[in-house]
Design an enzyme around this catalytic site. Structure first.
Site, PDB file in Angstrom:
ATOM      1  N   HIS A 197       0.974  -1.343  -0.005  1.00  0.00           N
ATOM      2  CA  HIS A 197      -0.034   0.013   0.040  1.00  0.00           C
ATOM      3  C   HIS A 197       0.839   1.408  -0.108  1.00  0.00           C
ATOM      4  CE1 HIS A 197       0.539  -0.555   4.554  1.00  0.00           C
ATOM      5  NE2 HIS A 197       0.902   0.607   4.320  1.00  0.00           N
TER       6      HIS A 197
HETATM    7  P1  TYD Z   1      -2.226  -3.971   7.613  1.00  0.00           P
HETATM    8  O1  TYD Z   1      -2.568  -2.850   7.149  1.00  0.00           O
HETATM    9  O2  TYD Z   1      -2.795  -5.143   6.742  1.00  0.00           O
HETATM   10  O3  TYD Z   1      -0.630  -4.213   7.856  1.00  0.00           O
HETATM   11  P2  TYD Z   1       0.368  -4.129   6.692  1.00  0.00           P
HETATM   12  O4  TYD Z   1      -0.006  -3.600   5.268  1.00  0.00           O
HETATM   13  O5  TYD Z   1       1.555  -2.969   7.322  1.00  0.00           O
HETATM   14  O6  TYD Z   1       1.053  -5.316   6.535  1.00  0.00           O
HETATM   15  O7  TYD Z   1      -2.804  -4.147   9.078  1.00  0.00           O
HETATM   16  C1  TYD Z   1      -3.079  -5.266   9.610  1.00  0.00           C
HETATM   17  C2  TYD Z   1      -4.352  -5.058  10.608  1.00  0.00           C
HETATM   18  O8  TYD Z   1      -4.059  -4.078  11.588  1.00  0.00           O
HETATM   19  C3  TYD Z   1      -5.634  -4.580   9.977  1.00  0.00           C
HETATM   20  O9  TYD Z   1      -6.721  -5.123  10.459  1.00  0.00           O
HETATM   21  C4  TYD Z   1      -5.644  -3.076  10.419  1.00  0.00           C
HETATM   22  C5  TYD Z   1      -4.832  -3.032  11.747  1.00  0.00           C
HETATM   23  N1  TYD Z   1      -4.045  -1.901  12.081  1.00  0.00           N
HETATM   24  C6  TYD Z   1      -4.616  -1.043  13.088  1.00  0.00           C
HETATM   25  O10 TYD Z   1      -5.667  -1.300  13.709  1.00  0.00           O
HETATM   26  N2  TYD Z   1      -3.752  -0.122  13.339  1.00  0.00           N
HETATM   27  C7  TYD Z   1      -2.867   0.200  12.887  1.00  0.00           C
HETATM   28  O11 TYD Z   1      -2.097   1.391  13.292  1.00  0.00           O
HETATM   29  C8  TYD Z   1      -2.316  -0.333  11.541  1.00  0.00           C
HETATM   30  C9  TYD Z   1      -1.098  -0.318  10.881  1.00  0.00           C
HETATM   31  C10 TYD Z   1      -2.773  -1.579  11.282  1.00  0.00           C
END
Ligand code: TYD
Length: 133
Positions: free
Chosen positions: A49
């Site tokens: 992303h």
């Molecule tokens: P995700 O966006 O999939 O992580 P990445 O793209 O960095 O691998 O996030 C995983 C989960 O955590 C998703 O359900 C959203 C949650 N999340 C939060 O609640 N708060 C946050 O600050 C972040 C980064 C993720």
């Protein structure tokens, strides 16, 4: 593409090392949120992303991993292997995190609270978004 890595000052003595990070001093923004990834399974690639406005500093405080940065026209892979180095990731930057060592803890300092509307999670949409700037 310019890769901006911060080398933090470890305060070492015979007991070991300590790194302190202060907003607007060691970190170029106000720290609104901290999150970290650990127990990342073998072969996993995370991220996929970009953010419209969020700025972040990524620090692999234990173990190692790699970060792929993509500004829409250029890609770079940056290894993170030291607990005293931080990778600055600006907005409008596609990122993927991979090659996590088994013991890796990747900590992220972020300039804003979690806001799903700031995410671009589709690569074609990202390319379209940055090409219009
Ligand atoms: P995700 O966006 O999939 O992580 P990445 O793209 O960095 O691998 O996030 C995983 C989960 O955590 C998703 O359900 C959203 C949650 N999340 C939060 O609640 N708060 C946050 O600050 C972040 C980064 C993720």
């Amino acid at each position: 593409m310019q890769v901006v890595k911060y080398m933090f000052q470890p305060h070492g003595d015979d007991r070991g090392q300590l790194v302190a990070l202060e907003e607007h001093k060691d970190i170029p923004f106000e720290i609104k949120r901290v999150y970290y990834m650990y127990d990342t399974k073998p072969g996993v690639v995370r991220g996929f992303h970009a953010h419209k406005s969020l700025e972040q500093i990524l620090i692999c405080i234990h173990g190692s991993c790699k970060i792929r940065l993509d500004n829409g026209s250029e890609k770079k892979v940056v290894p993170l292997e030291k607990p005293y180095e931080g990778l600055y990731v600006a907005n409008d930057m596609w990122r993927e995190m991979f090659d996590f060592s088994e013991d890796a803890v990747l900590m992220v300092l972020a300039s804003a609270l979690y806001d799903e509307s700031d995410y671009i999670r589709n690569y074609d949409e990202f390319i379209d978004y940055v090409s219009k700037k």
